[in-house]
Design a protein around this motif. Structure first.
Motif, PDB file in Angstrom:
ATOM      1  N   ASP A  31      -8.894  38.738  31.827  1.00  0.00           N
ATOM      2  CA  ASP A  31      -9.528  39.386  32.971  1.00  0.00           C
ATOM      3  C   ASP A  31      -9.858  40.825  32.602  1.00  0.00           C
ATOM      4  O   ASP A  31      -9.022  41.546  32.049  1.00  0.00           O
ATOM      5  CB  ASP A  31      -8.605  39.359  34.187  1.00  0.00           C
ATOM      6  CG  ASP A  31      -9.283  39.939  35.410  1.00  0.00           C
ATOM      7  OD1 ASP A  31     -10.279  39.351  35.865  1.00  0.00           O
ATOM      8  OD2 ASP A  31      -8.839  41.002  35.886  1.00  0.00           O
ATOM      9  N   ASP A  32     -11.085  41.246  32.900  1.00  0.00           N
ATOM     10  CA  ASP A  32     -11.593  42.500  32.343  1.00  0.00           C
ATOM     11  C   ASP A  32     -10.737  43.720  32.668  1.00  0.00           C
ATOM     12  O   ASP A  32     -10.462  44.547  31.798  1.00  0.00           O
ATOM     13  CB  ASP A  32     -13.054  42.729  32.749  1.00  0.00           C
ATOM     14  CG  ASP A  32     -13.289  42.625  34.244  1.00  0.00           C
ATOM     15  OD1 ASP A  32     -12.321  42.384  35.001  1.00  0.00           O
ATOM     16  OD2 ASP A  32     -14.456  42.783  34.661  1.00  0.00           O
ATOM     17  N   TYR A  33     -10.290  43.846  33.916  1.00  0.00           N
ATOM     18  CA  TYR A  33      -9.483  45.006  34.292  1.00  0.00           C
ATOM     19  C   TYR A  33      -8.126  44.598  34.870  1.00  0.00           C
ATOM     20  O   TYR A  33      -7.487  45.377  35.576  1.00  0.00           O
ATOM     21  CB  TYR A  33     -10.248  45.891  35.275  1.00  0.00           C
ATOM     22  CG  TYR A  33     -11.497  46.478  34.648  1.00  0.00           C
ATOM     23  CD1 TYR A  33     -11.405  47.455  33.660  1.00  0.00           C
ATOM     24  CD2 TYR A  33     -12.759  46.021  35.017  1.00  0.00           C
ATOM     25  CE1 TYR A  33     -12.541  47.976  33.059  1.00  0.00           C
ATOM     26  CE2 TYR A  33     -13.902  46.544  34.423  1.00  0.00           C
ATOM     27  CZ  TYR A  33     -13.781  47.517  33.452  1.00  0.00           C
ATOM     28  OH  TYR A  33     -14.910  48.026  32.853  1.00  0.00           O
ATOM     29  N   ALA A  34      -7.709  43.369  34.566  1.00  0.00           N
ATOM     30  CA  ALA A  34      -6.393  42.856  34.984  1.00  0.00           C
ATOM     31  C   ALA A  34      -6.195  42.926  36.490  1.00  0.00           C
ATOM     32  O   ALA A  34      -5.083  43.142  36.977  1.00  0.00           O
ATOM     33  CB  ALA A  34      -5.276  43.608  34.254  1.00  0.00           C
ATOM     34  N   ASN A  35      -7.292  42.735  37.251  1.00  0.00           N
ATOM     35  CA  ASN A  35      -7.177  42.752  38.710  1.00  0.00           C
ATOM     36  C   ASN A  35      -7.488  41.391  39.338  1.00  0.00           C
ATOM     37  O   ASN A  35      -7.647  41.274  40.545  1.00  0.00           O
ATOM     38  CB  ASN A  35      -8.063  43.839  39.318  1.00  0.00           C
ATOM     39  CG  ASN A  35      -9.512  43.743  38.863  1.00  0.00           C
ATOM     40  OD1 ASN A  35      -9.901  42.764  38.230  1.00  0.00           O
ATOM     41  ND2 ASN A  35     -10.297  44.760  39.165  1.00  0.00           N
ATOM     42  N   PHE A  95      -1.951  44.820  20.586  1.00  0.00           N
ATOM     43  CA  PHE A  95      -1.340  44.732  21.910  1.00  0.00           C
ATOM     44  C   PHE A  95      -0.158  43.779  21.830  1.00  0.00           C
ATOM     45  O   PHE A  95      -0.104  42.895  20.973  1.00  0.00           O
ATOM     46  CB  PHE A  95      -2.338  44.273  22.980  1.00  0.00           C
ATOM     47  CG  PHE A  95      -2.923  42.904  22.761  1.00  0.00           C
ATOM     48  CD1 PHE A  95      -2.224  41.749  23.099  1.00  0.00           C
ATOM     49  CD2 PHE A  95      -4.193  42.763  22.222  1.00  0.00           C
ATOM     50  CE1 PHE A  95      -2.767  40.493  22.899  1.00  0.00           C
ATOM     51  CE2 PHE A  95      -4.750  41.505  22.017  1.00  0.00           C
ATOM     52  CZ  PHE A  95      -4.040  40.369  22.355  1.00  0.00           C
ATOM     53  N   SER A  96       0.778  43.984  22.705  1.00  0.00           N
ATOM     54  CA  SER A  96       1.940  43.104  22.819  1.00  0.00           C
ATOM     55  C   SER A  96       2.176  42.863  24.300  1.00  0.00           C
ATOM     56  O   SER A  96       2.481  43.800  25.046  1.00  0.00           O
ATOM     57  CB  SER A  96       3.163  43.743  22.166  1.00  0.00           C
ATOM     58  OG  SER A  96       4.279  42.876  22.240  1.00  0.00           O
ATOM     59  N   CYS A  97       1.988  41.622  24.730  1.00  0.00           N
ATOM     60  CA  CYS A  97       2.124  41.315  26.154  1.00  0.00           C
ATOM     61  C   CYS A  97       2.295  39.814  26.340  1.00  0.00           C
ATOM     62  O   CYS A  97       2.204  39.039  25.384  1.00  0.00           O
ATOM     63  CB  CYS A  97       0.916  41.822  26.933  1.00  0.00           C
ATOM     64  SG  CYS A  97      -0.635  40.991  26.531  1.00  0.00           S
ATOM     65  N   LYS A  98       2.509  39.408  27.591  1.00  0.00           N
ATOM     66  CA  LYS A  98       2.654  37.997  27.922  1.00  0.00           C
ATOM     67  C   LYS A  98       1.345  37.447  28.472  1.00  0.00           C
ATOM     68  O   LYS A  98       0.591  38.152  29.141  1.00  0.00           O
ATOM     69  CB  LYS A  98       3.766  37.804  28.950  1.00  0.00           C
ATOM     70  CG  LYS A  98       5.155  38.101  28.403  1.00  0.00           C
ATOM     71  CD  LYS A  98       6.230  37.824  29.438  1.00  0.00           C
ATOM     72  CE  LYS A  98       7.620  38.059  28.848  1.00  0.00           C
ATOM     73  NZ  LYS A  98       8.698  37.768  29.825  1.00  0.00           N
ATOM     74  N   PHE A 126      -4.946  32.338  28.535  1.00  0.00           N
ATOM     75  CA  PHE A 126      -5.430  33.225  29.590  1.00  0.00           C
ATOM     76  C   PHE A 126      -4.492  34.423  29.766  1.00  0.00           C
ATOM     77  O   PHE A 126      -3.268  34.295  29.694  1.00  0.00           O
ATOM     78  CB  PHE A 126      -5.549  32.458  30.909  1.00  0.00           C
ATOM     79  CG  PHE A 126      -6.546  31.335  30.853  1.00  0.00           C
ATOM     80  CD1 PHE A 126      -7.877  31.559  31.172  1.00  0.00           C
ATOM     81  CD2 PHE A 126      -6.158  30.063  30.459  1.00  0.00           C
ATOM     82  CE1 PHE A 126      -8.807  30.527  31.105  1.00  0.00           C
ATOM     83  CE2 PHE A 126      -7.075  29.026  30.388  1.00  0.00           C
ATOM     84  CZ  PHE A 126      -8.403  29.262  30.709  1.00  0.00           C
ATOM     85  N   PHE A 127      -5.117  35.581  30.012  1.00  0.00           N
ATOM     86  CA  PHE A 127      -4.369  36.815  30.214  1.00  0.00           C
ATOM     87  C   PHE A 127      -4.932  37.566  31.414  1.00  0.00           C
ATOM     88  O   PHE A 127      -6.151  37.650  31.595  1.00  0.00           O
ATOM     89  CB  PHE A 127      -4.494  37.747  29.000  1.00  0.00           C
ATOM     90  CG  PHE A 127      -3.913  37.230  27.717  1.00  0.00           C
ATOM     91  CD1 PHE A 127      -2.659  37.645  27.294  1.00  0.00           C
ATOM     92  CD2 PHE A 127      -4.631  36.348  26.924  1.00  0.00           C
ATOM     93  CE1 PHE A 127      -2.130  37.189  26.093  1.00  0.00           C
ATOM     94  CE2 PHE A 127      -4.110  35.884  25.727  1.00  0.00           C
ATOM     95  CZ  PHE A 127      -2.853  36.309  25.310  1.00  0.00           C
ATOM     96  N   SER A 128      -4.040  38.134  32.206  1.00  0.00           N
ATOM     97  CA  SER A 128      -4.420  39.149  33.186  1.00  0.00           C
ATOM     98  C   SER A 128      -3.448  40.297  32.983  1.00  0.00           C
ATOM     99  O   SER A 128      -2.449  40.441  33.689  1.00  0.00           O
ATOM    100  CB  SER A 128      -4.342  38.601  34.614  1.00  0.00           C
ATOM    101  OG  SER A 128      -4.776  39.588  35.539  1.00  0.00           O
ATOM    102  N   ASN A 129      -3.735  41.095  31.959  1.00  0.00           N
ATOM    103  CA  ASN A 129      -2.795  42.123  31.524  1.00  0.00           C
ATOM    104  C   ASN A 129      -3.573  43.329  31.007  1.00  0.00           C
ATOM    105  O   ASN A 129      -4.417  43.197  30.116  1.00  0.00           O
ATOM    106  CB  ASN A 129      -1.884  41.566  30.423  1.00  0.00           C
ATOM    107  CG  ASN A 129      -0.659  42.431  30.201  1.00  0.00           C
ATOM    108  OD1 ASN A 129      -0.770  43.619  29.931  1.00  0.00           O
ATOM    109  ND2 ASN A 129       0.522  41.819  30.308  1.00  0.00           N
ATOM    110  N   ALA A 130      -3.270  44.488  31.552  1.00  0.00           N
ATOM    111  CA  ALA A 130      -4.001  45.705  31.206  1.00  0.00           C
ATOM    112  C   ALA A 130      -3.742  46.169  29.776  1.00  0.00           C
ATOM    113  O   ALA A 130      -4.416  47.085  29.293  1.00  0.00           O
ATOM    114  CB  ALA A 130      -3.632  46.820  32.179  1.00  0.00           C
ATOM    115  N   ALA A 131      -2.785  45.543  29.077  1.00  0.00           N
ATOM    116  CA  ALA A 131      -2.506  45.932  27.692  1.00  0.00           C
ATOM    117  C   ALA A 131      -3.655  45.573  26.757  1.00  0.00           C
ATOM    118  O   ALA A 131      -3.796  46.163  25.683  1.00  0.00           O
ATOM    119  CB  ALA A 131      -1.218  45.267  27.211  1.00  0.00           C
ATOM    120  N   ILE A 132      -4.488  44.598  27.155  1.00  0.00           N
ATOM    121  CA  ILE A 132      -5.617  44.173  26.319  1.00  0.00           C
ATOM    122  C   ILE A 132      -6.852  44.904  26.831  1.00  0.00           C
ATOM    123  O   ILE A 132      -7.480  44.490  27.803  1.00  0.00           O
ATOM    124  CB  ILE A 132      -5.801  42.647  26.369  1.00  0.00           C
ATOM    125  CG1 ILE A 132      -4.467  41.941  26.116  1.00  0.00           C
ATOM    126  CG2 ILE A 132      -6.832  42.203  25.341  1.00  0.00           C
ATOM    127  CD1 ILE A 132      -4.536  40.437  26.248  1.00  0.00           C
TER     128      ILE A 132
END
Length: 256
Positions: free
Chosen positions: A85-89, A24-27, A109-115
Motif C-alpha cells: 500500500d503506497d502510504y500504508a493507509n 527495510f525490515s518489517c512484517k 502483501f504489505f501495509s507498512n510505512a517502512a517500505i
C-alpha cells in the motif's frame, strides 16, 4: 606476471536501470518478518509494486503478477511480487480484497510505512521497481502508464543473471579476485594458475552480452594480475568471465 589491457568494446543495445535499493525490515500482512537485503542476498529477485489500491493501479499490477507466475515456471523460488500500500493507509484486508477481485494471488502483501516509495523518486499509482543481486541493485524503476511488461522481464532476467560469486572455480583457477570493487576506472584481476593454460577473460553486462575483451592467450603457472581500464564503461553491474579448458568462472564487479 602483470599485464595492462585497453578495452576493445562491442556495441550492444540494452537499457537497465541502475540504483541501489533501500533496506527495510518489517512484517507483511500475514505477520511474517522480512529483511529486504537478507532476501536479496539469498538470491531472490523482488518486484515491489506500490498501489493505492485503485482501478488505475490494476493493469500494471496484473502485468507484474503474470510475469512472476511465468518466472515461477522457469525459475521456481526465485522471483517474488510484493504488493505494498503506497502510504500504508489501507488495511491488509482491503488490500487483499482488491487483489482478489482481479485474480492476483501469487504475491506478498504489505501495509507498512517502512517500505518507502519515496526512496525511489517520484511517486506513482502504481510504481514498480525490480531489485536483486548481492549489491542490492534496482534494475527497473517506473510508474503509471510508463510501466512496461517487456522492460520488467528484461530487468528480472538481468537480476537473475547477476552472479553471486558462489560458483566453483575451474580446477586450474584459484584465488580469483577483482579489486577495487566497486571501481571507478581501473580494476585489477588477480588469480593463480596451478598449471600453464590457455585462458580467455572478458567483460559482459548482466544480460550476458560481451562488452570488452580483457585477455586471450596462454598464461604460465603462478600468480597472475591483469589491469583493465573500465573508464569508458557506463555505471552499472558487470560480470568478469574466465574461460579455461572449456570451464567458465564468473566474478561480479560494480562500476561507479
Amino acid at each position: 606476471m602483470k599485464s595492462v589491457f585497453a578495452p576493445l568494446f562491442f556495441l550492444v543495445s540494452f537499457s537497465i536501470y541502475s540504483q541501489t535499493a533501500t533496506n527495510f525490515s518489517c512484517k507483511d500482512c500475514d505477520n511474517v518478518n522480512h529483511d529486504f537485503f537478507a532476501e536479496l542476498d539469498a538470491g531472490k529477485v523482488i518486484i515491489i509494486d506500490w498501489v493505492m489500491p485503485c482501478s488505475s493501479c490494476t493493469p500494471a499490477t496484473v502485468k507484474a503478477h503474470n510475469i512472476v507466475n511465468n518466472f515461477a515456471q522457469s525459475n521456481p523460488g526465485k522471483v517474488f511480487l510484493y504488493i505494498v500500500d503506497d502510504y500504508a493507509n489501507t488495511n491488509c484486508s482491503n488490500l487483499k480484497a482488491w487483489a482478489d477481485a482481479y485474480g492476483i494471488s501469487n504475491a506478498t502483501f504489505f501495509s507498512n510505512a517502512a517500505i518507502k516509495m519515496s526512496d525511489y523518486g517520484t511517486a506513482g499509482m502504481p510504481k514498480i521497481i525490480v531489485a536483486g543481486c548481492y549489491n542490492h541493485q534496482v534494475f527497473y524503476n517506473e510508474k503509471n502508464t510508463a510501466i512496461d511488461s517487456a522492460a520488467i522481464v528484461n530487468a528480472v532476467n538481468a537480476a537473475l543473471g547477476c552472479a553471486t560469486g558462489l560458483e566453483e572455480a575451474p580446477t586450474l583457477l584459484q584465488n580469483v579476485n577483482v579489486y577495487p570493487n566497486p571501481t571507478t576506472d581501473v580494476f585489477t584481476l588477480s588469480f593463480t594458475l596451478s598449471a600453464s593454460a590457455n585462458i580467455t577473460v572478458y567483460v559482459s553486462n548482466v544480460l550476458g552480452q560481451k562488452m570488452a575483451e580483457v585477455f586471450t592467450g596462454k598464461k604460465t603457472e603462478g600468480n597472475i594480475t591483469i589491469e583493465f581500464d573500465s573508464s569508458v564503461l557506463p555505471r552499472g553491474m558487470y560480470l568478469i568471465r574466465y574461460m579455461i579448458n572449456d570451464e567458465v568462472f564468473t566474478k561480479s564487479v560494480f562500476k561507479q
